[in-house]
Scaffold this motif. Structure first.
Motif, mmCIF file in Angstrom:
data_model
loop_
_atom_site.group_PDB
_atom_site.id
_atom_site.type_symbol
_atom_site.label_atom_id
_atom_site.label_comp_id
_atom_site.label_asym_id
_atom_site.label_seq_id
_atom_site.Cartn_x
_atom_site.Cartn_y
_atom_site.Cartn_z
ATOM 1 N N ASP A 241 -4.033 -0.509 -10.678
ATOM 2 C CA ASP A 241 -5.188 -0.677 -9.794
ATOM 3 C C ASP A 241 -5.991 0.610 -9.649
ATOM 4 O O ASP A 241 -6.567 0.882 -8.588
ATOM 5 C CB ASP A 241 -4.750 -1.169 -8.404
ATOM 6 C CG ASP A 241 -3.828 -2.377 -8.467
ATOM 7 O OD1 ASP A 241 -3.870 -3.095 -9.482
ATOM 8 O OD2 ASP A 241 -3.061 -2.597 -7.511
ATOM 9 N N ARG B 249 -11.059 -5.104 -2.378
ATOM 10 C CA ARG B 249 -10.743 -3.683 -2.449
ATOM 11 C C ARG B 249 -11.977 -2.895 -2.862
ATOM 12 O O ARG B 249 -12.795 -3.376 -3.646
ATOM 13 C CB ARG B 249 -9.614 -3.436 -3.457
ATOM 14 C CG ARG B 249 -8.320 -4.146 -3.120
ATOM 15 C CD ARG B 249 -7.289 -3.970 -4.216
ATOM 16 N NE ARG B 249 -6.075 -4.723 -3.942
ATOM 17 C CZ ARG B 249 -5.075 -4.874 -4.807
ATOM 18 N NH1 ARG B 249 -5.169 -4.314 -6.026
ATOM 19 N NH2 ARG B 249 -4.011 -5.576 -4.490
ATOM 20 N N CYS B 250 -12.082 -1.690 -2.337
ATOM 21 C CA CYS B 250 -13.164 -0.771 -2.681
ATOM 22 C C CYS B 250 -12.555 0.478 -3.297
ATOM 23 O O CYS B 250 -11.495 0.941 -2.850
ATOM 24 C CB CYS B 250 -13.969 -0.386 -1.444
ATOM 25 S SG CYS B 250 -14.662 -1.787 -0.534
ATOM 26 N N GLN B 251 -13.227 1.034 -4.303
ATOM 27 C CA GLN B 251 -12.678 2.227 -4.942
ATOM 28 C C GLN B 251 -13.784 3.028 -5.622
ATOM 29 O O GLN B 251 -14.726 2.467 -6.186
ATOM 30 C CB GLN B 251 -11.623 1.840 -5.989
ATOM 31 C CG GLN B 251 -10.868 3.016 -6.571
ATOM 32 C CD GLN B 251 -9.772 2.593 -7.544
ATOM 33 O OE1 GLN B 251 -9.718 3.057 -8.670
ATOM 34 N NE2 GLN B 251 -8.895 1.700 -7.106
ATOM 35 N N GLN C 235 -12.012 -6.632 -6.826
ATOM 36 C CA GLN C 235 -12.033 -5.165 -6.829
ATOM 37 C C GLN C 235 -13.463 -4.686 -7.052
ATOM 38 O O GLN C 235 -14.082 -4.995 -8.074
ATOM 39 C CB GLN C 235 -11.136 -4.615 -7.940
ATOM 40 C CG GLN C 235 -11.224 -3.106 -8.136
ATOM 41 C CD GLN C 235 -10.518 -2.327 -7.051
ATOM 42 O OE1 GLN C 235 -9.306 -2.360 -6.941
ATOM 43 N NE2 GLN C 235 -11.284 -1.632 -6.230
ATOM 44 N N THR D 47 -17.470 -0.680 4.023
ATOM 45 C CA THR D 47 -16.665 -1.353 2.997
ATOM 46 C C THR D 47 -17.355 -2.653 2.607
ATOM 47 O O THR D 47 -18.302 -3.106 3.270
ATOM 48 C CB THR D 47 -15.241 -1.658 3.501
ATOM 49 O OG1 THR D 47 -15.326 -2.458 4.691
ATOM 50 C CG2 THR D 47 -14.493 -0.375 3.808
ATOM 51 N N ARG E 224 -9.918 9.962 -4.911
ATOM 52 C CA ARG E 224 -10.020 8.502 -4.926
ATOM 53 C C ARG E 224 -10.277 8.010 -3.509
ATOM 54 O O ARG E 224 -9.512 8.306 -2.600
ATOM 55 C CB ARG E 224 -8.737 7.885 -5.471
ATOM 56 C CG ARG E 224 -8.860 6.419 -5.852
ATOM 57 C CD ARG E 224 -7.536 5.806 -6.258
ATOM 58 N NE ARG E 224 -6.652 6.734 -6.939
ATOM 59 C CZ ARG E 224 -5.349 6.530 -7.109
ATOM 60 N NH1 ARG E 224 -4.785 5.424 -6.627
ATOM 61 N NH2 ARG E 224 -4.599 7.405 -7.738
ATOM 62 N N THR E 225 -11.376 7.262 -3.331
ATOM 63 C CA THR E 225 -11.707 6.748 -2.014
ATOM 64 C C THR E 225 -11.575 5.233 -1.986
ATOM 65 O O THR E 225 -11.697 4.570 -3.018
ATOM 66 C CB THR E 225 -13.146 7.130 -1.607
ATOM 67 O OG1 THR E 225 -14.069 6.383 -2.403
ATOM 68 C CG2 THR E 225 -13.394 8.623 -1.831
ATOM 69 N N ASP E 226 -11.333 4.686 -0.802
ATOM 70 C CA ASP E 226 -11.223 3.232 -0.646
ATOM 71 C C ASP E 226 -12.340 2.691 0.234
ATOM 72 O O ASP E 226 -12.221 1.619 0.825
ATOM 73 C CB ASP E 226 -9.860 2.849 -0.064
ATOM 74 C CG ASP E 226 -9.615 3.445 1.313
ATOM 75 O OD1 ASP E 226 -10.486 4.199 1.816
ATOM 76 O OD2 ASP E 226 -8.548 3.168 1.892
ATOM 77 N N ARG E 227 -13.433 3.449 0.320
ATOM 78 C CA ARG E 227 -14.619 3.025 1.063
ATOM 79 C C ARG E 227 -15.816 3.801 0.522
ATOM 80 O O ARG E 227 -15.653 4.715 -0.277
ATOM 81 C CB ARG E 227 -14.430 3.247 2.564
ATOM 82 C CG ARG E 227 -14.156 4.695 2.933
ATOM 83 C CD ARG E 227 -13.404 4.819 4.244
ATOM 84 N NE ARG E 227 -12.027 4.378 4.099
ATOM 85 C CZ ARG E 227 -11.172 4.248 5.111
ATOM 86 N NH1 ARG E 227 -11.579 4.484 6.341
ATOM 87 N NH2 ARG E 227 -9.934 3.847 4.900
ATOM 88 N N HIS F 144 0.842 -1.188 0.000
ATOM 89 C CA HIS F 144 0.000 0.000 0.000
ATOM 90 C C HIS F 144 0.882 1.244 0.000
ATOM 91 O O HIS F 144 2.077 1.189 0.309
ATOM 92 C CB HIS F 144 -0.921 0.016 1.221
ATOM 93 C CG HIS F 144 -0.189 0.228 2.518
ATOM 94 N ND1 HIS F 144 0.568 -0.753 3.112
ATOM 95 C CD2 HIS F 144 -0.088 1.314 3.323
ATOM 96 C CE1 HIS F 144 1.109 -0.292 4.226
ATOM 97 N NE2 HIS F 144 0.729 0.960 4.384
#
Length: 825
Positions: free
Chosen positions: A412, A574-576, A471, A559, A594-597, A305
């Protein structure tokens, strides 16, 4: 108005009768003012846009800021925007910024009584924040005599005007000999406008009291268009920091500038380490010299990461954490020996002619993801890699990998266009999944053909087996990738349900080898996610959320987690979601959030609900199927309701949106399948919406939406296939036209058959023929009048109407030819 624009407007208006004449891209949140605040303080913030009625909660994607004292929206003078949106009202509230709040950008959504807004953003600085205080086009601080005095480490919220002559802002610092002066500007990275251009490309100069340039910067590899510079002062006296546009653009531009004696390194080496270990990091690039810092590499043990190191600067140096060991370049050797894989290689490209080589042993057929991180971490190089086998005599064999750039999906990153793929630094870093063609030793080489090597030209090469990944991606795919809450919003009316389609893109990883379930982690009490099991080959899939009648009216961050049906399989989920800003026509964004949740909100009950009847028969290839749709109005609701079909593959045709007037509560959803549609079972749902007539619902703002339960739609082989030999008929003649029937799928009852495509003057004599599941032929009795159109008519086909309970299946089949000849009279 151009002909092309007129045609586009007409096409957009054809499906629905509406008083609007354009498909405006109306976003709920269009501006957030101010754009930045200091951590440990409380800031009054104005959130501006449209359809902000009854604000209830602001939900940030990460901890650190709490919004309190939300006031009802107040009207303001209308501001029209380039994409068709508008600012007509604002919500005022207080942002309480925690003393330990993470620095940088904080995306959020606003939950109202009926909606969950698009993403807005706010930024956090470590320094006291002041305002420039210059009115638009006042030109009041553009000379040394009128420069704004600043001292210490400070963040200034500034603005460049939209006047007919170029604006510049000057800030005065009383410097001392030996003092380190660092300056960086946030403009492109700070912008919250969906469309923009060169007005956000700013430049900085540091001038002494005689106007001599001490340092300057326009673009750089760390922040792209946003300038950053530091200088070590050599004498006492005033110093002036100048901010202006690189190119004159008469448009108002907000920015913030961080000025002070903080250290501003431009790189880190090594640019990462093994998760959980302590790593000594060198930080080159600051005018006062290189720094060193001891860091413990954060992160979970499972995957690599990116994280940020701030030091005492207002923005971060990007670093990597990986679950495998670090290896540093051996600058004394011709090539560096790699002890084993997986590994993270770290090095410098020291000068324009430098290249580095690494040797390692591999097994034929093994899969390795080789990913370079250089530009992605702010390095100035445009790297190229080559991987070659090492022959028995030590020479290199033919290259198996020779790679320069890689598309963003190979890094990614999904769901938005960035300057034709080049708006993010990752686009110029190579990344590849490589399978060695033989056992033995290989050499990996890295170089920079752009000649940008130097003291900050770091790189990191992560070599690891591709992980198994699911993803999940929220992607609007609207004009210029504008965020559309119509297709990605997660506002769930209490006592109702809402469904969105999530994308499941494939990247440089192993696809999950079995079907799987998705669960939502972090939903509020009274909300649940209901979705069918997901096939392993799916690229999009519906997620349905239901809110109980007692669900709390609030928003939350959550998530998604994949659970494979195969026991013991390790899968990373993964969340995006990527939301662009400073966009250009065609979807080329300068920057993205860019968000990951994800964020979900429970809203007031909707005044209607919707259901679609499950099909009583399959939809066959080349056929049509009509499904009854019913809405239930509540509390005397009399507004028009728009019905849409949820997302289906392109092989399935759906009708344009259907509008139910106040006196109508039912309609038919007409579905069709192409002749080559895949034979499968699909999830299907319908959407019902209603809202403000003056707001176009293309992006979803101003409208309430609910969905039906998810039902199953099966695409099957046709019931029958019909074919005919070429036939002829003369004017004034009555004649049979026989078609053969080949049975494929049994059906009950009698099916009526129509002949379509007959030329003018030729008709079928009624009653129309029927067939059963035992029929081997069907005969049409044709009547040709004396005025029948002479010549050959091709493309005739049969339409078979098959009863299936209270529904009817329509199938089209065959391709016939009929020649019309003159009468013999």
């Amino acid at each position: 108005m151009s002909i092309l624009r007129s045609i586009l407007i007409l096409l957009l208006c054809l499906p629905c009768t509406s008083p609007r004449s354009t498909a405006d891209m109306v976003k709920g949140i269009e501006a957030v003012t101010p754009r930045i605040g200091q951590r440990g303080t409380t800031v009054e913030v104005r959130i501006q846009g449209i359809s902000l009625t009854s604000p209830r909660q602001i939900i940030f994607f990460q901890p650190g800021i709490t919004a309190v004292d939300l006031q009802p929206p107040r009207p303001i003078a209308r501001v029209g925007l380039a994409h068709g949106g508008a600012i007509v009202e604002e919500v005022v509230c207080q942002f309480e910024i925690a003393p330990d709040c993470p620095l940088g950008e904080h995306p959020f959504r606003l939950l109202t009584a009926t909606e969950l807004s698009c993403i807005g953003t706010f930024h956090v600085s470590p320094f006291p924040v002041i305002d420039e205080g210059e009115a638009n086009n006042a030109y009041s601080n553009d000379t040394p005599a009128s420069a704004l005095q600043v001292s210490g480490n400070v963040t200034v919220r500034g603005q460049l005007g939209n006047g007919s002559r170029s604006d510049r802002d000057l800030y005065r610092v009383d410097g001392t000999a030996g003092q380190n002066l660092s300056v960086e500007v946030d403009s492109a990275r700070l912008a919250d406008r969906h469309y923009g251009d060169s007005e956000y490309d700013l430049a900085v100069r540091i001038l002494d009291q005689n106007g001599r340039v001490l340092a300057t910067n326009d673009d750089n590899s760390l922040h792209l268009q946003d300038p950053v510079v530091s200088v070590s002062l050599t004498q006492d006296g005033p110093v002036y920091v100048e901010v202006q546009r690189s190119i004159f653009a008469p448009r108002e531009t907000q920015y913030c500038i961080h000025i002070g004696n903080y250290r501003r390194p431009l790189a880190a080496f090594p640019p990462g380490g093994q998760i959980g270990t302590s790593q000594t990091i060198r930080l080159p690039g600051d005018a006062a010299g290189e720094l060193q810092q001891q860091l413990t590499i954060p992160g979970a043990a499972g995957s690599s990461h990116t994280f940020g190191y701030f030091g005492d600067a207002p923005s971060a140096i990007k670093l990597r954490g990986s679950p495998f060991p670090n290896l540093l370049e051996d600058t004394t050797a011709e090539h560096t020996r790699v002890p084993g894989l997986p590994i993270a290689i770290n090095g410098f490209i020291d000068n324009a002619a430098d290249s580095d080589a690494y040797r390692f042993s591999v097994t034929k057929g093994d899969r390795w993801r080789v990913r370079v991180l250089a530009a992605a971490l702010g390095s100035p190089i445009d790297s190229v890699i080559r991987i070659c086998p090492v022959e028995a005599d030590g020479t290199l064999g033919p290259a198996e990998v020779n790679l320069d750039d890689s598309p963003l999906r190979d890094h990614d990153i999904f769901g938005t266009g960035f300057r034709s793929g080049g708006g993010l630094q990752e686009a110029i870093d190579p990344s590849v999944v490589w399978q060695p063609a033989r056992d033995g030793e290989y050499q990996l080489e890295i170089r920079d053909p752009s000649g940008s090597g130097g003291p900050t030209a770091v790189y990191r090469i992560e070599i690891e087996p591709p992980p198994t990944v699911v993803q999940t991606l929220l992607s609007s795919a609207t004009f210029d990738w504008t965020e559309s809450t119509r297709v990605t919003g997660l506002a769930i009316p209490r006592g109702n349900r809402w469904t969105i389609d999530i994308s499941l893109p494939q990247g440089q990883w192993n696809a999950i080898p079995c079907d799987f379930d998705l669960t939502a982690v972090g939903l509020p009490d009274g909300v649940r996610m209901v979705t069918p099991r997901i096939p392993k080959e799916a690229t999009r899939w519906p997620l349905q959320f239901e809110a109980d009648e007692t669900a709390v009216l609030q928003g939350t961050v959550f998530t998604l987690q994949a659970k494979p049906v195969e026991q013991g399989l390790q899968v990373e989920t993964r969340c995006q979601q990527c939301v662009p800003f400073i966009n250009h026509s065609g979807g080329d964004a300068w920057r993205t959030v860019r968000t990951d949740r994800y964020v979900l909100g429970v809203t007031d009950p909707a005044p209607f609900s919707v259901e679609v009847d499950p099909p009583t028969a399959d939809l066959v290839r080349g056929g049509e199927l009509a499904l009854p749709v019913r809405v239930t109005r509540q509390n005397g609701f009399t507004g028009a309701i728009t019905i849409r079909c949820g997302d289906v593959p392109r092989s399935i045709s759906t009708p344009p949106p259907l509008i139910l007037p106040p006196d109508q509560n039912e309609c038919l959803l007409q579905l069709g399948a192409q002749a080559n549609a895949p034979l499968t079972t699909l999830p299907l749902y319908v959407i019902a919406s209603s809202g403000r007539e003056e707001i176009d619902d293309f992006l979803g703002t101003g409208h309430v939406r609910v969905s039906s339960r998810i039902i199953e739609l099966t695409v099957a082989q046709p019931y029958v296939e019909l074919a005919a030999e070429p036939e002829s008929i003369r004017r004034g003649e009555v004649k049979d036209f026989v078609w053969t029937v080949r049975q494929q799928t049994p059906f009950a009852g009698r099916a009526e058959v129509r002949l379509l495509g007959l030329p003018r003057g030729v008709t079928v004599v009624e009653p129309l023929p029927t067939i059963t599941q035992e029929s081997t032929s069907v005969t049409f009795q044709l009547n040709a009048t004396d005025e029948a159109l002479l010549g050959q008519a091709s493309g005739l086909l049969c339409e078979v109407q098959i009863p299936a309970g209270d529904q009817q299946i329509v199938q089209r089949s065959g391709r016939g030819t009929l020649r019309i000849d003159p009468s013999l009279k």
